[in-house]
Design an enzyme around this catalytic site. Structure first.
Site, short mmCIF file in Angstrom:
data_model
loop_
_atom_site.label_atom_id
_atom_site.label_comp_id
_atom_site.label_asym_id
_atom_site.label_seq_id
_atom_site.Cartn_x
_atom_site.Cartn_y
_atom_site.Cartn_z
N THR A 45 0.83 -1.22 0.00
CA THR A 45 0.00 0.00 0.00
C THR A 45 0.86 1.25 0.00
O THR A 45 0.55 2.24 -0.69
CB THR A 45 -0.92 0.01 1.22
OG1 THR A 45 -1.67 -1.21 1.25
CG2 THR A 45 -1.88 1.19 1.17
N THR A 46 1.96 1.23 0.75
CA THR A 46 2.85 2.38 0.86
C THR A 46 3.47 2.75 -0.48
O THR A 46 3.88 3.90 -0.70
CB THR A 46 3.93 2.09 1.90
OG1 THR A 46 3.30 1.75 3.14
CG2 THR A 46 4.85 3.27 2.12
N TYR A 108 -14.11 -4.00 -0.26
CA TYR A 108 -15.26 -3.31 -0.85
C TYR A 108 -16.48 -4.20 -1.04
O TYR A 108 -17.59 -3.85 -0.64
CB TYR A 108 -14.87 -2.64 -2.19
CG TYR A 108 -15.96 -1.73 -2.70
CD1 TYR A 108 -16.19 -0.50 -2.08
CD2 TYR A 108 -16.75 -2.06 -3.79
CE1 TYR A 108 -17.20 0.34 -2.52
CE2 TYR A 108 -17.75 -1.23 -4.25
CZ TYR A 108 -17.98 -0.03 -3.60
OH TYR A 108 -18.98 0.80 -4.04
N TYR A 134 -3.01 -10.29 4.11
CA TYR A 134 -2.97 -8.90 4.59
C TYR A 134 -4.33 -8.57 5.17
O TYR A 134 -5.28 -8.29 4.45
CB TYR A 134 -2.60 -7.99 3.42
CG TYR A 134 -2.38 -6.53 3.76
CD1 TYR A 134 -2.38 -6.06 5.07
CD2 TYR A 134 -2.15 -5.61 2.75
CE1 TYR A 134 -2.16 -4.73 5.36
CE2 TYR A 134 -1.93 -4.26 3.02
CZ TYR A 134 -1.94 -3.84 4.33
OH TYR A 134 -1.74 -2.50 4.60
N ARG A 139 -9.46 -0.93 6.07
CA ARG A 139 -9.43 -0.66 4.63
C ARG A 139 -10.34 -1.61 3.85
O ARG A 139 -10.87 -1.23 2.80
CB ARG A 139 -8.00 -0.80 4.09
CG ARG A 139 -7.05 0.32 4.54
CD ARG A 139 -5.72 0.16 3.83
NE ARG A 139 -4.73 1.14 4.27
CZ ARG A 139 -4.56 2.33 3.73
NH1 ARG A 139 -5.32 2.72 2.73
NH2 ARG A 139 -3.62 3.15 4.18
N LYS A 162 -0.05 -10.49 7.68
CA LYS A 162 0.26 -9.12 8.07
C LYS A 162 -0.92 -8.66 8.90
O LYS A 162 -2.01 -8.40 8.36
CB LYS A 162 0.47 -8.20 6.86
CG LYS A 162 0.78 -6.76 7.28
CD LYS A 162 0.98 -5.83 6.10
CE LYS A 162 1.24 -4.41 6.61
NZ LYS A 162 1.40 -3.43 5.50
N ILE A 209 5.99 -5.92 9.14
CA ILE A 209 6.00 -5.27 7.82
C ILE A 209 5.68 -3.81 8.11
O ILE A 209 4.54 -3.46 8.39
CB ILE A 209 4.97 -5.91 6.87
CG1 ILE A 209 5.31 -7.37 6.62
CG2 ILE A 209 4.94 -5.14 5.55
CD1 ILE A 209 4.32 -8.11 5.74
#
Length: 298
Positions: A45-46, A108, A134, A139, A162, A209
């Site tokens: 994501t970063t 989503y 993850y 999110r 994660k 992470i």
């Protein structure tokens, strides 16, 4: 191979003309591993992967993969979406240098927990490398129960988690207890929320992470080493300092403040991000930069 240690999802630097700055990315990758990271993550994501073109994603993967090969470091690639078939296709073509694939819980569409388990079962069967689940409910919109997490851990091809639940919860405590007693050495739980990294490690986490390690890889590596070597008081001091730094780096949407700090340090050419993100405010960058200096000097 069990996944342990510090893994850094690198930012994607942009040049003044808006293109991906691969030279800065490569320098950052070398520096991060030299500072003590055990591995790097491309397209986390970063790294703003949603804003990159397919060709840019390939270039980022190639550059980070090359640095990991040179350093003999663990190479993880972020892959997948909320579509099972597309994710399976992406994993089938993953860079052959990858050691792990970081795959987010479907977002989503908010599938049932049974649907999440079947998603990972299908994509694990298609993947040539182990998956890191993850789990980031703030999110994805999907919170996973302890039973579901353990069902995921039991899938052949799932190598770890994660864990980015936004807090240390009852599920965090019970998951780590179960993983470390029933399947020791088989599946890893890595801290995914930087302010809680020390707490997850204290509960038996296997590593982290960490996006914040883009600016403080040496300090996060020192935190992991202190816990691993049972230097508890030192670990608590380092963990407290890094929790404060992480909060400052996430004061505005990730990775805007991190990029601002890196640019201020001269480690990347610009603090640019791509829309819908906007540059971090000057105040947030100044505050985070001051904390970086104090943590590094400590």
């Amino acid at each position: 191979m069990q996944l342990t240690g510090l893994h850094v999802p690198l930012v994607t630097p942009f040049a003044a003309d808006g293109t991906v700055d691969l030279a800065s990315l490569e320098r950052l990758a070398h520096d991060t591993l030299a500072d003590g990271a055990d591995g790097l993550v491309a397209l986390g994501t970063t790294g703003e992967p949603a804003t990159l073109t397919p060709a840019e994603r390939v270039a980022v993967i190639d550059r980070i993969g090359g640095v990991c090969t040179e350093h003999r470091a663990v190479f993880t690639v972020g892959a997948g979406s909320n579509a099972t078939a597309d994710t399976a296709d992406a994993l089938g073509g993953i860079d052959p240098r990858a050691d792990f694939a970081l795959v987010v819980v479907p977002y989503y569409t908010r599938p049932s927990e049974a649907g999440v388990v079947e998603h990972y079962r299908r994509i694990a069967a298609a993947s040539p490398v182990p998956l890191i689940v993850y789990d980031i409910p703030q999110r994805t919109g999907r919170t996973l129960s302890l039973d579901t997490l353990l069902d995921l851990a039991a899938i052949d091809g799932v190598g770890g988690f994660k864990h980015a639940a936004g807090a240390v919860t009852e599920t965090t405590v019970r998951l780590l207890a179960a993983i470390n007693t029933s399947t020791p050495g088989a599946v890893s739980v890595l801290a995914g929320d930087d302010p809680f990294a020390a707490a997850v490690l204290a509960l038996g986490g296997h590593g982290a992470i960490s996006a914040s390690a883009n600016v403080a890889a040496g300090e996060f590596a020192a935190l992991l080493a202190a816990w691993r070597e049972h230097r508890l008081e030192e670990a608590r001091v380092i963990g407290g300092a890094l929790a404060g730094l992480s909060a400052a780096l996430f004061a505005e949407p990730n990775p805007t403040v991190i990029k601002g700090v890196l640019a201020a340090q001269g480690r990347i050419a610009t603090p640019a991000v791509r829309l819908p993100l906007l540059h971090a405010s000057d105040g947030a960058v100044v505050a985070a930069s001051a904390l970086v200096r104090s943590v590094v000097a400590a």
